[in-house]
Design an enzyme around this catalytic site. Structure first.
Site, PDB file in Angstrom:
ATOM      1  N   THR A 359       0.840  -1.161   0.132  1.00  0.00           N
ATOM      2  CA  THR A 359      -0.065  -0.052  -0.041  1.00  0.00           C
ATOM      3  C   THR A 359       0.948   1.201   0.174  1.00  0.00           C
ATOM      4  O   THR A 359       2.087   1.220   0.421  1.00  0.00           O
ATOM      5  CB  THR A 359      -1.023  -0.055   1.363  1.00  0.00           C
ATOM      6  OG1 THR A 359      -0.246   0.128   2.401  1.00  0.00           O
ATOM      7  CG2 THR A 359      -1.661  -1.153   1.363  1.00  0.00           C
ATOM      8  N   CYS A 360       0.254   2.422  -0.101  1.00  0.00           N
ATOM      9  CA  CYS A 360       0.927   3.695  -0.052  1.00  0.00           C
ATOM     10  C   CYS A 360       1.131   4.297   1.253  1.00  0.00           C
ATOM     11  O   CYS A 360       1.486   5.224   1.297  1.00  0.00           O
ATOM     12  CB  CYS A 360       0.171   4.779  -1.048  1.00  0.00           C
ATOM     13  SG  CYS A 360      -0.013   4.261  -2.618  1.00  0.00           S
ATOM     14  N   SER A 361       0.634   3.391   2.320  1.00  0.00           N
ATOM     15  CA  SER A 361       0.825   4.151   3.796  1.00  0.00           C
ATOM     16  C   SER A 361       2.340   3.863   4.143  1.00  0.00           C
ATOM     17  O   SER A 361       2.985   2.610   4.024  1.00  0.00           O
ATOM     18  CB  SER A 361      -0.031   3.150   4.634  1.00  0.00           C
ATOM     19  OG  SER A 361       0.304   3.492   5.950  1.00  0.00           O
TER      20      SER A 361
END
Length: 418
Positions: A359-361
């Site tokens: 993910t982009c987290s």
């Protein structure tokens, strides 16, 4: 629910025999993924291991009824197999009550082990005749008196377990010490409620010895004596969970652990006492039954920035890898290259590495300082001992798909699912 209902779902069921083993099923699943250029994570769930540990418990601790902790993994197929093996269930919400009552007719096989229940959940339990439950506060007794007065109650005993770290302790939130337990029992009696016994949980991460459980059993016996002295004898002891999931490097074998635990139970609660003994294992049953398979979808190696070799996997902490931080010391992994035999990570030179989720987290970091060999994009990593909580804690954050499941079960035990 029939076997055909399971096969119509997202599950793929593979029947094992002398020729078709778990390893051949793994290789077939990976080959299919490579051929389809698929990089979605998946589980291999080995029901044979669940069945084996349940039967070993039943052989070694025949007096202690198993009530599987549904929160560990509530997959219908697992619940069906356990119900067919004679297990009961530890439930904590009305949803878990509904999921288990699909597989068991008798609500007496359920223990509603949440010490703080909402009114709607208490009413739901009463409506479905789920009577056995726990308490550790006066407020809970008042709710039960009003909304489920025929409930059978167990006081939740607080036990300080010196054998687990603070993260594994349960007493910070659940249970009360003996003096408070006695006053709550008296209050329940004054309210006209039926207190039938004592429940405890020694915490997670137990080292494989029975010391903690034995200590809690001795404390519970004091409350049984208190009830006996008040001419209101108890009839149920719930020894909770906290049982080791992976016994491969434990100080004792599973059978030795059961011997020590059984001896303590026979000493303090012999068969002649008539006390019903139950337990609520989750990790014991599920941990080794499931592996998670993840492809490496990217490699990060920037030496001039003094960064560890980093590997981006197809799922992360917002999905099936969320519980890895809890179980990191026990992680076991295998590498599955495309054109080479698979191997354990300990079989090749390793270096501290980082595993990232997709993910982009910035928080999607599965593990750091993990000893891993050099990996490449397209290689599949198998994380073993992922049976506990991996599915239950998963989400679809950032649109990452939930891992599918391939289920293995032996031909001899296939009848358990029908």
């Amino acid at each position: 629910m029939t076997l055909s209902d399971f096969t119509k779902s997202s599950l793929e069921i593979a029947v094992t025999d002398e020729k078709v083993t778990r390893n051949t099923i793994i290789r077939a699943a990976l080959t299919k993924k490579w051929m389809q250029f698929s990089d979605d994570a998946f589980f291999i769930l080995d029901l044979n291991r669940i069945i084996d540990i349940v039967r070993r418990w039943q052989r070694n601790l025949p007096r202690v009824g198993l009530h599987y902790a549904v929160k560990c993994d509530s997959s219908p197929l697992i619940l069906r197999a356990l119900a067919a093996l004679g297990c009961g269930f530890d439930v904590a919400t009305r949803s878990e009550i509904d999921r288990t009552l699909i597989h068991v007719v008798n609500p007496g096989r359920l223990v509603y082990s949440n010490t703080c229940k909402s009114v709607s959940n208490i009413l739901h339990a009463a409506q479905h005749n789920v009577r056995l439950t726990v308490f550790d506060s006066a407020d809970e007794l008042l709710k039960l008196k009003t909304y489920h007065p025929t409930a059978q109650l167990m006081v939740r005993l607080r036990y300080n377990n010196p054998h687990v770290d603070a993260k594994g302790q349960m007493h910070g939130r659940f249970g009360v010490y003996e003096a408070t337990a006695k006053s709550l029992i008296q209050k329940a009696w004054d309210l006209g409620l039926n207190v039938v016994g004592v429940a405890f949980h020694v915490g997670v991460g137990v080292n494989g010895e029975a010391t903690a459980h034995i200590g809690a059993i001795e404390k519970a016996k004091e409350l049984f004596e208190f009830a006996q002295n008040n001419v209101r004898p108890f009839s149920i002891l719930d020894i909770g969970g906290g049982f080791r999931g992976d016994w491969s490097n434990a100080r004792l074998t599973f059978e030795e652990f059961c011997h020590d635990l059984g001896s303590a139970l026979d000493t303090h609660f012999p068969p002649a006492s008539g006390v019903r003994l139950i337990a609520e294992p989750g990790q014991l049953i599920m941990t080794t039954a499931q592996s998670l398979f993840l492809p490496v979808i990217g490699v990060k190696t920037v030496k001039e920035e003094q960064r560890q070799p980093g590997y981006v996997l197809a799922d992360g902490v917002y999905g099936a890898c969320r519980p890895i931080d809890i179980f990191k010391p026990k992680l076991k992994m295998r590498v599955h290259p495309l054109d080479e035999p698979s191997f354990d990570v300990t079989e090749q030179p390793c270096q501290p590495s980082t595993l990232y989720g997709p993910t982009c987290s910035p928080e999607d970091i599965i593990a750091q300082d993990l000893a891993l060999p050099t990996l490449s994009t397209g290689t599949w990593l198998e994380i073993q001992n992922m049976g506990s909580y991996a599915k239950e804690l998963s989400s679809n954050f950032n649109g990452v798909p939930t891992a599918s499941t391939v289920v293995c079960i032996s031909e001899d035990d296939l009848h358990l699912l029908k």
